[in-house]
Write a protein that holds these residues in place. Structure first.
Motif, short mmCIF file in Angstrom:
data_model
loop_
_atom_site.label_atom_id
_atom_site.label_comp_id
_atom_site.label_asym_id
_atom_site.label_seq_id
_atom_site.Cartn_x
_atom_site.Cartn_y
_atom_site.Cartn_z
N UNK A 197 0.56 -1.44 -0.45
CA UNK A 197 0.40 -0.04 0.02
C UNK A 197 0.82 1.33 -0.43
N UNK A 198 0.95 2.49 -0.75
CA UNK A 198 0.67 3.75 -0.37
C UNK A 198 0.41 4.30 1.26
N UNK A 199 0.91 4.29 1.91
CA UNK A 199 0.60 4.51 3.42
C UNK A 199 1.41 5.57 4.62
N UNK A 200 1.03 6.41 5.10
CA UNK A 200 1.75 6.57 6.27
C UNK A 200 0.84 5.96 8.10
N UNK A 201 2.35 5.95 8.65
CA UNK A 201 1.56 5.32 9.64
C UNK A 201 2.22 6.09 11.11
N UNK A 202 0.55 6.42 12.20
CA UNK A 202 0.88 7.60 12.62
C UNK A 202 0.58 6.68 14.02
N UNK A 203 1.55 7.49 15.25
CA UNK A 203 1.74 6.82 16.63
C UNK A 203 0.41 7.14 17.26
N UNK A 204 -1.02 5.78 17.98
CA UNK A 204 -1.94 5.73 18.25
C UNK A 204 -2.21 7.16 18.75
N UNK A 205 -0.77 7.47 19.79
CA UNK A 205 -2.15 8.59 21.35
C UNK A 205 -1.53 10.31 20.12
N UNK A 206 -1.48 10.28 19.01
CA UNK A 206 -1.62 11.34 17.99
C UNK A 206 -2.99 11.60 18.10
N UNK A 207 -3.96 10.32 17.79
CA UNK A 207 -5.60 10.46 17.60
C UNK A 207 -6.03 11.44 18.30
N UNK A 208 -6.02 11.39 19.67
CA UNK A 208 -6.29 12.38 20.95
C UNK A 208 -5.82 13.75 20.34
N UNK A 209 -5.16 13.32 19.76
CA UNK A 209 -3.62 15.48 20.14
C UNK A 209 -5.00 16.62 19.43
N UNK A 210 -5.29 17.71 20.07
CA UNK A 210 -6.02 18.59 20.14
C UNK A 210 -5.28 19.26 18.16
N UNK A 211 -6.16 20.01 17.32
CA UNK A 211 -5.69 20.96 16.36
C UNK A 211 -5.81 22.02 16.93
N UNK A 212 -4.31 23.05 16.24
CA UNK A 212 -4.80 24.13 16.70
C UNK A 212 -5.46 25.28 16.65
N UNK A 213 -6.09 24.82 14.99
CA UNK A 213 -6.99 25.51 14.84
C UNK A 213 -8.69 25.14 15.06
N UNK A 214 -8.77 24.64 15.55
CA UNK A 214 -9.50 23.53 15.81
C UNK A 214 -11.34 24.76 16.22
N UNK A 215 -12.18 24.49 15.86
CA UNK A 215 -13.39 26.13 15.76
C UNK A 215 -14.36 24.87 15.42
N UNK A 216 -15.36 24.58 16.74
CA UNK A 216 -16.51 23.97 16.60
C UNK A 216 -17.60 25.18 15.59
N UNK A 217 -18.12 26.21 15.88
CA UNK A 217 -18.99 26.48 15.02
C UNK A 217 -19.23 26.89 13.97
N UNK A 218 -17.49 26.60 13.51
CA UNK A 218 -17.22 26.38 12.38
C UNK A 218 -17.60 25.33 11.61
N UNK A 219 -16.64 24.99 12.32
CA UNK A 219 -17.64 22.85 11.41
C UNK A 219 -18.32 22.35 11.61
N UNK A 220 -19.31 23.08 12.12
CA UNK A 220 -21.27 22.71 11.95
C UNK A 220 -21.49 23.53 10.97
N UNK A 221 -20.99 25.08 9.89
CA UNK A 221 -21.32 24.93 8.79
C UNK A 221 -20.60 24.14 7.86
N UNK A 222 -19.72 23.91 8.40
CA UNK A 222 -18.98 23.51 7.38
C UNK A 222 -19.28 21.93 6.33
N UNK A 223 -19.49 21.46 8.15
CA UNK A 223 -20.05 19.96 7.30
C UNK A 223 -21.25 20.20 6.03
N UNK A 224 -22.15 21.37 7.08
CA UNK A 224 -23.89 21.23 6.30
C UNK A 224 -23.59 21.41 5.09
N UNK A 225 -22.42 22.50 4.87
CA UNK A 225 -22.26 22.62 2.63
C UNK A 225 -21.33 20.95 2.68
N UNK A 226 -20.55 20.50 2.93
CA UNK A 226 -19.58 19.27 2.85
C UNK A 226 -21.20 17.70 2.17
#
Length: 344
Positions: A197-226
């Motif tokens: 496969x073409x793939x990358x492997x990430x450490x398991x603990x990175x899955x719970x890492x917070x994103x610096x630009x997290x924006x929950x209200x904006x995320x909700x609007x973008x999901x509707x558009x998506x």
């Protein structure tokens, strides 16, 4: 490597990612107008970021980039020059997600919005989380350029969004190149080649890492558009999924109808009945897929006809030669000579 559930004929990509690839090519010294003309693209097709461009056109663009850029790995250079914005709504949705795990789930659900040239899959491994990319037409030369660009872009996108973002390994389906420095500079991890496969492997603990630009209200609007954009995309019929699976299985020999049916969670009888309902048959799809791939290999590459025969699952080149003459009235050599003749 399994293949995505879209076919070459009906697959499309977003105008925004096509535009982004053009921008990156220009930054690397190529002329935009020449690329547009060569691919049969117009500026009008790229004005609306949510518009769609046939995958065949973008695949031709990748082919041009691979042959025109005087670099060892043109795909990596293109990927480094791509930004999250060109992924349109999906790019911004990824950045506004709360955690990396949320972003990965978003990518899985809405990946078709960017393009249907392949599919992302996730697999839990003992050492980490493997994120795979299964491209349409994995054996074509342009695919290496395209997939490397995508993988490099993944890293470029997430590196500034997560503290201590890093990979455990990066896996590539092609052979190890002589110069590994472009790979080392981008992926900074264990590099593995000739992989399934073409793939990358990430450490398991990175899955719970917070994103610096997290924006929950904006995320909700973008999901509707998506969701609205996703609903507008054509649905995928069974014949489309069969063609995609055939394209990959051919490289490993004559496809087995039973194995293909199992991959689709169907019995052979149900597979044939549903294909009949769509006005086709397994054998017809197999022949059509072989013909399309054969013509593409002969017109866009320099692989010997005998090697093409193997890639199409034929045990003997002579069987391929007879089939190709039945399809086109020409031998593979005559077809290649005619396609590459001056003036074409």
């Amino acid at each position: 490597m399994q293949t995505p559930s879209v076919s070459h004929d009906h697959a499309s990509v977003s105008a925004s990612i096509t535009l982004a690839v053009l921008h990156a090519a220009v930054r690397l010294g190529l002329e935009r107008e020449a690329l547009l003309v060569s691919c049969g693209l117009t500026e009008e097709q790229l004005v609306d970021p949510d518009a769609r461009v046939p995958f065949t056109i973008q695949e031709h663009l990748w082919q041009l980039l691979g042959s025109s850029l005087p670099l060892a790995e043109p795909g990596l250079a293109i990927g480094v020059n791509l930004a999250p914005g060109p992924f349109s709504v999906l790019g911004y949705l990824l950045q506004s997600s709360q955690t990396l795990n949320d972003a990965l789930n978003v990518g899985m659900r809405y990946q078709r919005l960017v393009g249907e040239g392949g599919e992302m899959h996730m697999q839990e491994l003992a050492e980490g989380l493997q994120i795979q990319y299964r491209p349409l037409h994995p054996s074509l030369p342009a695919t290496r350029t395209r997939v490397l660009a995508l993988m490099a872009c993944w890293v470029q996108m997430f590196n500034p969004l997560i503290e201590d973002f890093h990979l455990l390994s990066a896996q590539f389906a092609h052979e190890q190149p002589e110069d590994l420095s472009p790979y080392q500079q981008i992926f900074a991890c264990d590099l593995q080649f000739n992989c399934a496969e073409y793939a990358v492997v990430l450490p398991h603990d990175l899955r719970s890492a917070n994103l610096i630009q997290a924006n929950q209200p904006l995320e909700g609007l973008l999901r509707q558009h998506a969701e609205a954009l996703l609903a507008r995309l054509p649905s995928q019929g069974l014949s489309t999924r069969v063609v995609a699976l055939l394209g990959e299985q051919l490289a490993h020999g004559e496809p087995h109808r039973g194995e293909l049916a199992r991959a689709l969670n169907l019995s052979e009888r149900t597979l044939q009945r549903r294909l009949t309902d769509e006005g086709c048959s397994y054998q017809q799809l197999l022949n059509d897929t072989r013909r399309q791939l054969a013509e593409r290999h002969l017109s866009s590459g320099k692989l010997p006809a005998a090697e093409i025969a193997l890639l199409l699952g034929y045990s003997e080149p002579s069987v391929f030669f007879r089939a190709f003459r039945q399809w086109t009235g020409l031998t593979p050599g005559e077809y290649r000579a005619r396609h590459n003749s001056p003036g074409r």
